[in-house]
Design a protein around this motif. Sequence first.
Motif, PDB file in Angstrom:
ATOM      1  N   SER A  57       0.859  -1.185   0.000  1.00  0.00           N
ATOM      2  CA  SER A  57       0.000   0.000   0.000  1.00  0.00           C
ATOM      3  C   SER A  57       0.894   1.233   0.000  1.00  0.00           C
ATOM      4  O   SER A  57       2.088   1.150   0.319  1.00  0.00           O
ATOM      5  CB  SER A  57      -0.944  -0.004   1.197  1.00  0.00           C
ATOM      6  N   ARG A  72      -5.084   6.560   0.215  1.00  0.00           N
ATOM      7  CA  ARG A  72      -4.167   5.422   0.268  1.00  0.00           C
ATOM      8  C   ARG A  72      -4.594   4.410  -0.777  1.00  0.00           C
ATOM      9  O   ARG A  72      -5.780   4.158  -0.941  1.00  0.00           O
ATOM     10  CB  ARG A  72      -4.241   4.821   1.670  1.00  0.00           C
ATOM     11  N   THR A  74      -4.226   0.394  -1.924  1.00  0.00           N
ATOM     12  CA  THR A  74      -3.899  -0.902  -1.334  1.00  0.00           C
ATOM     13  C   THR A  74      -3.576  -1.884  -2.448  1.00  0.00           C
ATOM     14  O   THR A  74      -3.647  -1.542  -3.624  1.00  0.00           O
ATOM     15  CB  THR A  74      -5.057  -1.418  -0.465  1.00  0.00           C
TER      16      THR A  74
END
Length: 103
Positions: A57, A72, A74
């Motif tokens: 990530s 973010r 992943t």
Amino acid sequence: MEDEGYEGLAVLVVEGRTEFTLRATLIGGFQPLDGRYRWYGRLEAHEELTRLVGDRSAGVELRTTEGHAVGRITEPDLWNRYRIEGTSVPPFRVPFGLDEVEP
């Protein structure tokens, strides 16, 4: 009413240094339990992004024609499309009043 969201071109900035232009499909919603707006979606497969990030990530900034936000990414799915998620102001327009929502 359709889900709030965005589908189109976006610029992804990975860890503040590398930019990629790709298609993003994003949606989001207000979470009443914690009082926050959460947005998430998928980014199209991008060979250079996969080379840089791999299966880990990473912190990102996503810029669209409607805004920008920190989030973010992943690990990628089987088709090398990364999931992206964030909390708070999303990188797309959100109608706040009923008069702004299309029927």
